[in-house]
Design an enzyme around this catalytic site. Sequence first.
Site, PDB file in Angstrom:
ATOM      1  N   TYR A  26      47.336 -23.230   3.629  1.00 30.90           N
ATOM      2  CA  TYR A  26      46.590 -22.231   4.397  1.00 30.90           C
ATOM      3  C   TYR A  26      47.416 -21.773   5.601  1.00 30.90           C
ATOM      4  O   TYR A  26      47.528 -20.571   5.871  1.00 30.90           O
ATOM      5  CB  TYR A  26      45.245 -22.816   4.833  1.00 30.90           C
ATOM      6  CG  TYR A  26      44.452 -21.903   5.731  1.00 30.90           C
ATOM      7  CD1 TYR A  26      43.846 -20.765   5.220  1.00 30.90           C
ATOM      8  CD2 TYR A  26      44.319 -22.172   7.089  1.00 30.90           C
ATOM      9  CE1 TYR A  26      43.130 -19.911   6.051  1.00 30.90           C
ATOM     10  CE2 TYR A  26      43.606 -21.330   7.917  1.00 30.90           C
ATOM     11  CZ  TYR A  26      43.011 -20.201   7.393  1.00 30.90           C
ATOM     12  OH  TYR A  26      42.311 -19.353   8.218  1.00 30.90           O
ATOM     13  N   GLU A  48      34.093 -18.601   8.961  1.00 26.65           N
ATOM     14  CA  GLU A  48      34.228 -19.073  10.347  1.00 26.65           C
ATOM     15  C   GLU A  48      32.873 -19.523  10.892  1.00 26.65           C
ATOM     16  O   GLU A  48      32.783 -20.506  11.622  1.00 26.65           O
ATOM     17  CB  GLU A  48      34.844 -18.005  11.239  1.00 26.65           C
ATOM     18  CG  GLU A  48      36.299 -17.692  10.933  1.00 26.65           C
ATOM     19  CD  GLU A  48      37.271 -18.828  11.204  1.00 26.65           C
ATOM     20  OE1 GLU A  48      36.918 -19.805  11.894  1.00 26.65           O
ATOM     21  OE2 GLU A  48      38.418 -18.737  10.727  1.00 26.65           O
ATOM     22  N   TRP A  56      37.870 -27.316   9.856  1.00 25.47           N
ATOM     23  CA  TRP A  56      38.238 -26.215   8.976  1.00 25.47           C
ATOM     24  C   TRP A  56      38.596 -26.732   7.584  1.00 25.47           C
ATOM     25  O   TRP A  56      38.373 -26.050   6.582  1.00 25.47           O
ATOM     26  CB  TRP A  56      39.396 -25.419   9.577  1.00 25.47           C
ATOM     27  CG  TRP A  56      39.795 -24.251   8.724  1.00 25.47           C
ATOM     28  CD1 TRP A  56      40.979 -24.079   8.092  1.00 25.47           C
ATOM     29  CD2 TRP A  56      38.988 -23.112   8.381  1.00 25.47           C
ATOM     30  NE1 TRP A  56      40.967 -22.909   7.370  1.00 25.47           N
ATOM     31  CE2 TRP A  56      39.759 -22.288   7.531  1.00 25.47           C
ATOM     32  CE3 TRP A  56      37.698 -22.713   8.691  1.00 25.47           C
ATOM     33  CZ2 TRP A  56      39.286 -21.094   7.009  1.00 25.47           C
ATOM     34  CZ3 TRP A  56      37.222 -21.518   8.167  1.00 25.47           C
ATOM     35  CH2 TRP A  56      38.012 -20.730   7.339  1.00 25.47           C
TER      36      TRP A  56
END
Length: 195
Positions: A26, A48, A56
């Site tokens: 990522y 988000e 995350w």
Amino acid sequence: MTAAVVGDDGVGRCPWGLGNDLLAEYHDAEWGRELRGRDALYERISLEAFQSGLSWLVVLRKRPAFRAAFEDFDPEAVAAFGDDDVARLLADAGIVRNRAKIDATIANARAVLGLAERGEDLDTLLWSFAPPAREKPPAGFEEVPATTPESTAMAKALRARGFRFVGPTTCYAMMQATGMVDDHVAGCFRAIDAG
């Protein structure tokens, strides 16, 4: 300073991009790269919001399930979700089962569609808050803010248009993720001065 760290592969990366293959991928391929398009940006706003209060990495691991559960983040499809869909999502162990975040994702799809009724589009609206590009990368994450005047203004504009779960911190994280700001730290191969 929390500057770049060289991994086992000899490549300097932001420290959070090490230690997990999914995070490294990522970091290397997505975070901080310019992302455009209504549906892609709607997906990022949604993810988000789901990340808020979580790692995350949790969201990244669940991203394929999120995409399946939310019709690949097609705003028209998600805007049509009703009570049965909410019940289905709350029972889906593949995603983060948080009622407020699920409701926000549906409301935000409707808000995306509402932008068109005002003659606006999500891409242009979000990118209008992008600050001028940095001249040099931050020396470390201590120099990276959690919010900025731009992310605060973006959050206010989105809330005024019916969006939910879009506070200044969430908006700044989305700005980082979509390349509106470049917070790769000095020494990271993706940093401004690294080319």
